[in-house]
Design an enzyme around this catalytic site. Sequence first.
Site, PDB file in Angstrom:
ATOM      1  N   GLU A 125       0.751  -1.329   0.066  1.00  0.00           N
ATOM      2  CA  GLU A 125      -0.088   0.104  -0.009  1.00  0.00           C
ATOM      3  C   GLU A 125       0.773   1.260  -0.030  1.00  0.00           C
ATOM      4  O   GLU A 125       0.566   2.408  -0.584  1.00  0.00           O
ATOM      5  CB  GLU A 125      -0.935  -0.089   1.268  1.00  0.00           C
ATOM      6  CG  GLU A 125      -2.199  -1.176   1.124  1.00  0.00           C
ATOM      7  CD  GLU A 125      -1.613  -2.499   1.657  1.00  0.00           C
ATOM      8  OE1 GLU A 125      -0.476  -2.512   1.955  1.00  0.00           O
ATOM      9  OE2 GLU A 125      -2.733  -3.086   1.852  1.00  0.00           O
TER      10      GLU A 125
ATOM     11  N   PHE B 163     -10.686  -7.544  14.537  1.00  0.00           N
ATOM     12  CA  PHE B 163      -9.600  -7.957  13.680  1.00  0.00           C
ATOM     13  C   PHE B 163      -9.322  -6.930  12.620  1.00  0.00           C
ATOM     14  O   PHE B 163     -10.422  -6.052  12.145  1.00  0.00           O
ATOM     15  CB  PHE B 163      -9.839  -9.182  13.016  1.00  0.00           C
ATOM     16  CG  PHE B 163      -9.028  -9.711  12.074  1.00  0.00           C
ATOM     17  CD1 PHE B 163      -7.594  -9.982  12.502  1.00  0.00           C
ATOM     18  CD2 PHE B 163      -9.405  -9.686  10.706  1.00  0.00           C
ATOM     19  CE1 PHE B 163      -6.703 -10.376  11.487  1.00  0.00           C
ATOM     20  CE2 PHE B 163      -8.395 -10.049   9.741  1.00  0.00           C
ATOM     21  CZ  PHE B 163      -7.123 -10.637  10.296  1.00  0.00           C
ATOM     22  N   GLN B 164      -8.166  -6.386  12.431  1.00  0.00           N
ATOM     23  CA  GLN B 164      -7.754  -5.451  11.392  1.00  0.00           C
ATOM     24  C   GLN B 164      -8.330  -3.899  11.819  1.00  0.00           C
ATOM     25  O   GLN B 164      -8.625  -3.067  10.815  1.00  0.00           O
ATOM     26  CB  GLN B 164      -7.917  -5.949  10.170  1.00  0.00           C
ATOM     27  CG  GLN B 164      -7.006  -7.116   9.778  1.00  0.00           C
ATOM     28  CD  GLN B 164      -6.906  -7.373   8.213  1.00  0.00           C
ATOM     29  OE1 GLN B 164      -7.703  -7.209   7.574  1.00  0.00           O
ATOM     30  NE2 GLN B 164      -5.628  -7.881   7.797  1.00  0.00           N
TER      31      GLN B 164
ATOM     32  N   MET C  91      24.341   9.488   0.378  1.00  0.00           N
ATOM     33  CA  MET C  91      24.189  10.784   1.132  1.00  0.00           C
ATOM     34  C   MET C  91      24.370  10.521   2.676  1.00  0.00           C
ATOM     35  O   MET C  91      25.262  11.526   2.990  1.00  0.00           O
ATOM     36  CB  MET C  91      22.785  11.382   1.047  1.00  0.00           C
ATOM     37  CG  MET C  91      22.538  12.850   1.353  1.00  0.00           C
ATOM     38  SD  MET C  91      23.799  13.593   0.467  1.00  0.00           S
ATOM     39  CE  MET C  91      22.551  14.707  -0.673  1.00  0.00           C
TER      40      MET C  91
HETATM   41  C1  LIG Z   1      12.717   6.027   4.556  1.00  0.00           C
HETATM   42  C2  LIG Z   1      13.838   6.830   4.504  1.00  0.00           C
HETATM   43  N1  LIG Z   1      14.888   6.174   5.377  1.00  0.00           N
HETATM   44  C3  LIG Z   1      15.997   6.665   5.912  1.00  0.00           C
HETATM   45  C4  LIG Z   1      16.394   7.933   5.048  1.00  0.00           C
HETATM   46  C5  LIG Z   1      17.522   8.693   5.254  1.00  0.00           C
HETATM   47  N2  LIG Z   1      18.619   8.860   4.154  1.00  0.00           N
HETATM   48  C6  LIG Z   1      18.398   9.847   3.175  1.00  0.00           C
HETATM   49  S1  LIG Z   1      19.412   9.649   1.769  1.00  0.00           S
HETATM   50  C7  LIG Z   1      19.972   8.242   2.496  1.00  0.00           C
HETATM   51  C8  LIG Z   1      20.630   7.470   1.657  1.00  0.00           C
HETATM   52  C9  LIG Z   1      20.376   7.127   0.202  1.00  0.00           C
HETATM   53  O1  LIG Z   1      20.876   6.108  -0.223  1.00  0.00           O
HETATM   54  P1  LIG Z   1      20.968   5.563  -1.602  1.00  0.00           P
HETATM   55  O2  LIG Z   1      19.259   5.188  -1.694  1.00  0.00           O
HETATM   56  O3  LIG Z   1      21.811   4.435  -2.040  1.00  0.00           O
HETATM   57  O4  LIG Z   1      21.206   6.827  -2.588  1.00  0.00           O
HETATM   58  P2  LIG Z   1      22.424   7.492  -2.711  1.00  0.00           P
HETATM   59  O5  LIG Z   1      22.238   8.535  -1.698  1.00  0.00           O
HETATM   60  O6  LIG Z   1      23.483   6.673  -2.762  1.00  0.00           O
HETATM   61  O7  LIG Z   1      22.262   8.391  -4.082  1.00  0.00           O
HETATM   62  C10 LIG Z   1      19.196   7.820   3.531  1.00  0.00           C
HETATM   63  C11 LIG Z   1      19.291   6.590   4.339  1.00  0.00           C
HETATM   64  C12 LIG Z   1      15.396   8.711   4.205  1.00  0.00           C
HETATM   65  N3  LIG Z   1      15.404   9.800   3.431  1.00  0.00           N
HETATM   66  N4  LIG Z   1      14.285   7.771   3.863  1.00  0.00           N
END
Ligand SMILES: Cc1ncc(C[n+]2csc(CCOP(=O)(O)OP(=O)(O)O)c2C)c(N)n1
Length: 586
Positions: free
Chosen positions: A50, A112-113, A476
Amino acid sequence: MKLSGSQILIECLKREGVKVVFAYPGGVNLPVFDVLYDEKDLQVVLCRHEQGGTHMAEGYARATGKPGVVLVTSGPGATNTVTGIVDAYMDSTPLVILTGQVPTKMIGNDAFQEADVVGITRPCTKYNILVKDVNDLAQAIKEAFYIATSGRPGPVLVDLPKDVVLAKTEFKYPDKVYIRSYSPVYKGNKWQIKQAAQEILKAKKPVIYAGGGVLSSDAHQELRELAEITKIPVTLTLMGLGAFPGTHPQFLGMLGMHGTYWANMSIHNSDLIIAVGARFDDRVTGRVADFAPNARIIHIDIDPTSIHKNLAVHVPIVGDAKLVLRELNQLLRTSGNGNLGQHQPWMEQIEAWKKEHPLAYEQGDKIIKPQYVIDKIYAATQGNAIITTDVGQHQMWSAQFYKFNRPRTFINSGGLGTMGYGLPAAIGAQCAYPDEQVVCIAGDGGIVMNIQELATAVQYKLPVKVAIINNKYLGMVRQWQQLFYDGRYSSSFMGDSPDFVKLAEAFGAVGLRATEVSEVDDVLKEGLAASGPVVIDFQVDQEENCYPMIPAGAAINEMVFSDPDKGSKKAKGQKQEEKADGVLTA
Ligand SMILES: Cc1ncc(C[n+]2csc(CCOP(=O)(O)OP(=O)(O)O)c2C)c(N)n1
């Protein structure tokens, strides 16, 4: 003739012009799915989760401007939509979410649910309602669409108990909606628009700073007119990209944390900021106390609560961007008297900034640079694709290097920053425009968060292309750990798992891979030309960083351009420290 609640619901959706419903069934909404079984005019897209379905609806809404519709069951079905709902709320995306609920008699009994989804989503919906009587259903749906799409758009949730969708009543669809406590203001105040025109005529260093509100109100033509009659340069937020042509000579690129040097310097040194449909988000302002110290600020926004929220403004104008800009343009045309566009030295200064720190990367002949892949995607799609992204470095590089010339062609999660958004959003956009090239640019981390939706793309033969910028890290996060945590890469390495080519194939999609520069063009050509869903694993430089960067808590003019040990403005090897308040020291 009497209709059941389920039949009424579907009839209402058709009257609202809904073409696609992103859905997942369960016990309490089976009566609705049963009606959908015979329905010819509504396409049901069965998502695999979802959350994915909700992002699909967001992608559909952002690509079309029409509300995205989600239909899910009670309990876990409903709570699985919450991330997408918060995402839509923060990015002002119009959604109507229809959740199943246990029968009215059982509400409050820990049935339930059962989940109190109206309670859970109260802070993250524009409006939500539990329909307790089938006689109120048509009115509730009419109001849901009206509220989701009018004023500042947003998600609206309607909770539908099983007995309500089973009960029967006469169907009457209301023609109009009148809600006493809700009446968005569309027309801007004339006196304030006049003041804005006077400020524009006086300014020597003006900048237009526009955001997603321009896209929501379909005001891109009016924005362009304003820029062209006044010759004022334009910078866009992440959410606004596409609202002004990316190749236009007056375009400065994106501003903010990973914005261009010249856009941020223009804002910092400006004497007038014309903010249109943008909300002075902290990723744009940097340290608010030092934001554009010498600028007068005009702020045009349909949401009165956005004005003065983060920053005091001099000329507030509440109204629809399209209508306000039309009036402003008209006024400027008639009262300009040759005073328009008189800021040549300012434009020359901006040109000098552009030369000082262009967006750049060094592509050698072996290891693929992530920015190079984005450049190549831009070239291969000739800038015509609808691009969705996940969240992270690849999102910022996409914003920097792809040039968006058309509105509604850059779809990503700006406000919430939701990893896992890109693929389902691409599916939603592709459902809206089956013949357009839709490319999801994702990170190797985020793509696996909703990778299950590849099955949806395969089932419905949606030709989405997924370009994974695979740096084997949560890039990042790794970048921040490198810069602010002494290179201690705690839980940010992902390695080679999964094998994306095999994974794509397991889902029934095509999987391709490029590990060297020389392979990028061919793989892209093959992938983009394929008729079905394709996943391309671009194995890129693992430790490339995204610059420029305004470190958290720094001011908009305090940008960093390269890694500390590559001889940036910071001394060699000197580490920046992040304090609890987000302010950085070096
Ligand atoms: C659901 C979620 N969890 C954690 C984060 C924190 N976060 C921001 S950027 C990032 C890294 C993303 O890594 P990747 O998807 O490999 O992309 P890249 O930065 O390497 O391009 C994280 C963990 C987020 N934005 N969303």
